[in-house]
Every structure is written in structure tokens, then in C-alpha cells.
Design a protein around this motif. Sequence first.
Motif, PDB file in Angstrom:
ATOM      1  N   MET A   1      -9.655  53.043  36.881  1.00 47.54           N
ATOM      2  CA  MET A   1     -11.085  52.838  36.967  1.00 47.54           C
ATOM      3  C   MET A   1     -11.435  52.412  38.396  1.00 47.54           C
ATOM      4  SD  MET A   1     -13.368  49.939  35.018  1.00 47.54           S
ATOM      5  CE  MET A   1     -14.030  50.888  33.692  1.00 47.54           C
ATOM      6  N   LYS A   2     -12.482  52.999  38.930  1.00 51.84           N
ATOM      7  CA  LYS A   2     -12.949  52.625  40.256  1.00 51.84           C
ATOM      8  C   LYS A   2     -13.938  51.478  40.131  1.00 51.84           C
ATOM      9  CE  LYS A   2     -12.512  56.608  43.195  1.00 51.84           C
ATOM     10  NZ  LYS A   2     -13.164  57.496  44.117  1.00 51.84           N
ATOM     11  N   VAL A   3     -13.712  50.440  40.971  1.00 52.53           N
ATOM     12  CA  VAL A   3     -14.608  49.289  40.978  1.00 52.53           C
ATOM     13  C   VAL A   3     -14.949  48.931  42.420  1.00 52.53           C
ATOM     14  CG1 VAL A   3     -13.806  48.304  38.793  1.00 52.53           C
ATOM     15  CG2 VAL A   3     -12.690  47.654  40.910  1.00 52.53           C
ATOM     16  N   ILE A   4     -16.088  48.255  42.579  1.00 44.85           N
ATOM     17  CA  ILE A   4     -16.500  47.724  43.877  1.00 44.85           C
ATOM     18  C   ILE A   4     -16.269  46.223  43.824  1.00 44.85           C
ATOM     19  CG2 ILE A   4     -18.403  47.396  45.481  1.00 44.85           C
ATOM     20  CD1 ILE A   4     -19.739  49.848  44.164  1.00 44.85           C
ATOM     21  N   ALA A   7     -15.991  40.129  45.681  1.00 47.85           N
ATOM     22  CA  ALA A   7     -15.358  39.007  46.375  1.00 47.85           C
ATOM     23  C   ALA A   7     -13.937  39.426  46.731  1.00 47.85           C
ATOM     24  CB  ALA A   7     -15.344  37.772  45.488  1.00 47.85           C
ATOM     25  N   ASP A   8     -13.314  38.685  47.637  1.00 46.94           N
ATOM     26  CA  ASP A   8     -11.919  38.958  47.977  1.00 46.94           C
ATOM     27  C   ASP A   8     -11.039  38.633  46.770  1.00 46.94           C
ATOM     28  OD1 ASP A   8     -12.852  39.518  50.485  1.00 46.94           O
ATOM     29  OD2 ASP A   8     -11.956  37.770  51.456  1.00 46.94           O
ATOM     30  N   VAL A   9     -10.170  39.561  46.401  1.00 53.13           N
ATOM     31  CA  VAL A   9      -9.249  39.357  45.294  1.00 53.13           C
ATOM     32  C   VAL A   9      -7.845  39.576  45.826  1.00 53.13           C
ATOM     33  CG1 VAL A   9      -8.541  40.087  42.986  1.00 53.13           C
ATOM     34  CG2 VAL A   9     -10.956  40.183  43.638  1.00 53.13           C
ATOM     35  N   LYS A  10      -7.024  38.526  45.757  1.00 54.07           N
ATOM     36  CA  LYS A  10      -5.663  38.594  46.287  1.00 54.07           C
ATOM     37  C   LYS A  10      -4.880  39.695  45.564  1.00 54.07           C
ATOM     38  CE  LYS A  10      -1.781  35.655  47.460  1.00 54.07           C
ATOM     39  NZ  LYS A  10      -1.239  34.313  47.450  1.00 54.07           N
ATOM     40  N   GLY A  11      -4.268  40.561  46.340  1.00 55.56           N
ATOM     41  CA  GLY A  11      -3.463  41.636  45.782  1.00 55.56           C
ATOM     42  C   GLY A  11      -4.256  42.874  45.402  1.00 55.56           C
ATOM     43  N   THR A  12      -5.580  42.789  45.446  1.00 58.01           N
ATOM     44  CA  THR A  12      -6.401  43.939  45.059  1.00 58.01           C
ATOM     45  C   THR A  12      -7.200  44.473  46.239  1.00 58.01           C
ATOM     46  OG1 THR A  12      -6.593  43.004  42.838  1.00 58.01           O
ATOM     47  CG2 THR A  12      -8.127  44.755  43.408  1.00 58.01           C
ATOM     48  N   GLY A  13      -7.910  43.600  46.962  1.00 60.88           N
ATOM     49  CA  GLY A  13      -8.681  44.055  48.108  1.00 60.88           C
ATOM     50  C   GLY A  13      -9.690  43.034  48.567  1.00 60.88           C
ATOM     51  N   LYS A  14     -10.482  43.442  49.532  1.00 60.33           N
ATOM     52  CA  LYS A  14     -11.492  42.558  50.131  1.00 60.33           C
ATOM     53  C   LYS A  14     -12.880  42.912  49.605  1.00 60.33           C
ATOM     54  CE  LYS A  14      -9.010  41.053  53.999  1.00 60.33           C
ATOM     55  NZ  LYS A  14      -8.705  39.668  53.865  1.00 60.33           N
ATOM     56  N   LYS A  15     -13.812  41.994  49.813  1.00 58.69           N
ATOM     57  CA  LYS A  15     -15.191  42.164  49.370  1.00 58.69           C
ATOM     58  C   LYS A  15     -15.786  43.446  49.954  1.00 58.69           C
ATOM     59  CE  LYS A  15     -19.674  39.919  49.494  1.00 58.69           C
ATOM     60  NZ  LYS A  15     -20.446  38.778  49.926  1.00 58.69           N
ATOM     61  N   GLY A  16     -16.463  44.209  49.097  1.00 57.95           N
ATOM     62  CA  GLY A  16     -17.134  45.427  49.531  1.00 57.95           C
ATOM     63  C   GLY A  16     -16.266  46.672  49.457  1.00 57.95           C
ATOM     64  N   ALA A  26      -9.592  45.773  35.202  1.00 60.23           N
ATOM     65  CA  ALA A  26     -11.007  45.761  35.565  1.00 60.23           C
ATOM     66  C   ALA A  26     -11.850  45.149  34.455  1.00 60.23           C
ATOM     67  CB  ALA A  26     -11.481  47.168  35.874  1.00 60.23           C
ATOM     68  N   ARG A  27     -11.654  45.592  33.222  1.00 59.46           N
ATOM     69  CA  ARG A  27     -12.509  45.148  32.110  1.00 59.46           C
ATOM     70  C   ARG A  27     -12.203  43.724  31.651  1.00 59.46           C
ATOM     71  NH1 ARG A  27     -12.413  50.759  30.379  1.00 59.46           N
ATOM     72  NH2 ARG A  27     -14.545  51.514  30.634  1.00 59.46           N
ATOM     73  N   ASN A  28     -10.947  43.293  31.752  1.00 62.71           N
ATOM     74  CA  ASN A  28     -10.565  41.987  31.226  1.00 62.71           C
ATOM     75  C   ASN A  28     -10.537  40.878  32.271  1.00 62.71           C
ATOM     76  OD1 ASN A  28     -10.183  43.077  28.653  1.00 62.71           O
ATOM     77  ND2 ASN A  28      -8.088  43.660  29.124  1.00 62.71           N
ATOM     78  N   PHE A  29     -10.411  41.246  33.538  1.00 58.62           N
ATOM     79  CA  PHE A  29     -10.284  40.218  34.566  1.00 58.62           C
ATOM     80  C   PHE A  29     -11.400  40.296  35.609  1.00 58.62           C
ATOM     81  CE2 PHE A  29      -8.543  38.660  38.632  1.00 58.62           C
ATOM     82  CZ  PHE A  29      -8.274  37.356  38.272  1.00 58.62           C
ATOM     83  N   PRO A  32     -15.522  40.538  34.052  1.00 60.98           N
ATOM     84  CA  PRO A  32     -16.031  39.310  33.419  1.00 60.98           C
ATOM     85  C   PRO A  32     -16.148  38.124  34.371  1.00 60.98           C
ATOM     86  CG  PRO A  32     -14.292  40.280  32.077  1.00 60.98           C
ATOM     87  CD  PRO A  32     -14.334  41.040  33.360  1.00 60.98           C
ATOM     88  N   ARG A  33     -15.298  38.069  35.377  1.00 62.89           N
ATOM     89  CA  ARG A  33     -15.344  36.957  36.326  1.00 62.89           C
ATOM     90  C   ARG A  33     -16.276  37.240  37.505  1.00 62.89           C
ATOM     91  NH1 ARG A  33     -10.122  36.614  34.230  1.00 62.89           N
ATOM     92  NH2 ARG A  33      -9.525  34.493  33.656  1.00 62.89           N
ATOM     93  N   LYS A  34     -17.010  38.323  37.423  1.00 61.32           N
ATOM     94  CA  LYS A  34     -17.961  38.731  38.480  1.00 61.32           C
ATOM     95  C   LYS A  34     -17.264  38.919  39.832  1.00 61.32           C
ATOM     96  CE  LYS A  34     -21.880  37.726  36.028  1.00 61.32           C
ATOM     97  NZ  LYS A  34     -21.831  38.543  34.851  1.00 61.32           N
ATOM     98  N   LEU A  35     -16.017  39.362  39.793  1.00 60.63           N
ATOM     99  CA  LEU A  35     -15.278  39.668  41.012  1.00 60.63           C
ATOM    100  C   LEU A  35     -15.464  41.121  41.409  1.00 60.63           C
ATOM    101  CD1 LEU A  35     -11.944  37.793  40.235  1.00 60.63           C
ATOM    102  CD2 LEU A  35     -13.784  37.054  41.739  1.00 60.63           C
ATOM    103  N   ALA A  36     -15.903  41.944  40.462  1.00 54.32           N
ATOM    104  CA  ALA A  36     -16.091  43.369  40.734  1.00 54.32           C
ATOM    105  C   ALA A  36     -17.155  43.921  39.802  1.00 54.32           C
ATOM    106  CB  ALA A  36     -14.785  44.121  40.540  1.00 54.32           C
TER     107      ALA A  36
END
Length: 148
Positions: A1-4, A7-16, A26-29, A32-36
Amino acid sequence: MKVILLADVKGTGKKGQIVETSDGHARNFLIPRKLATEATENALFSLKKQAQNEQHKKKKEQDEAQDLADRLKKTPIRIKAKVGESGKMFGSVTNKEISAALESQTGVAIDRKKIILNEPIKTIGTKELSIKLHANVNAVLTIEVTPE
């Protein structure tokens, strides 16, 4: 799944950034935490607009700093210092005094830490120094130290 990422997420990527992650991650972490947010067409358009606005804002700040640099280059700053009978100065002119004189004579408030002064001015006369106004803009300022 593609997400934007929002916020910065360690191991996944940077904001934007637009990243490809597993559906469960994506759906469970992330979401819901408004990180993507899901990378829908509207979200991608919004991200593109936001990037354009940010770029326009940075360009405007740099242009304003360049205009200020041009104004400061034309205006010499006069500072009066106490001198002895032999013409030698008591003390020195520091970047704090330069900042105060700059504000009183031109109305422009510049933080003393942005004034690049390798060593305090200890002689009467004209000196040129640099002021860091923006990441890409340095202004040249002329200081005239005169006896009191």
C-alpha cells in the motif's frame, strides 16, 4: 500500500515521502497513529500544493533577505567610541553594540549572533563586516567608528 508520511518514522521514511508499505503496517500502525495517510489522488495533489507553497515561502524569505542586504550595503553605521588623548580607543566595539546601533540608525533588528565579527574592533576608522541574513544571503555592512 502506498502512503504519504505525515511525520518521520524510523525505518520507514521521512515526513512528506511517499512510501510503499505492507497493508497491515499501514492500516494497523501508521494510519491510526496519524503518522501516515493513504496516497489517494487528492492527498497527492494536496502534497504537491503544499510543497509548492513551501518552495514559494522559502523563495520569498530569500528575496526579502537579499533586499535587506542591498539596503544595509548602502547605509554605513556610525558608532562613537571613547578615546584617550593619544587617540587610542578605550575598550572595543563588539557585535552587541553593532546590533544596537544598527537597530537605532536603520530600524532593522538583527540578532547579534548573526553579525560575523572575528575579533572586536579596537581602532578608530572604517571597517567592513559580514552579516548572515539567510542560508544563502550574506550582507556586507560598513561600520564607521568615530571618537566621542
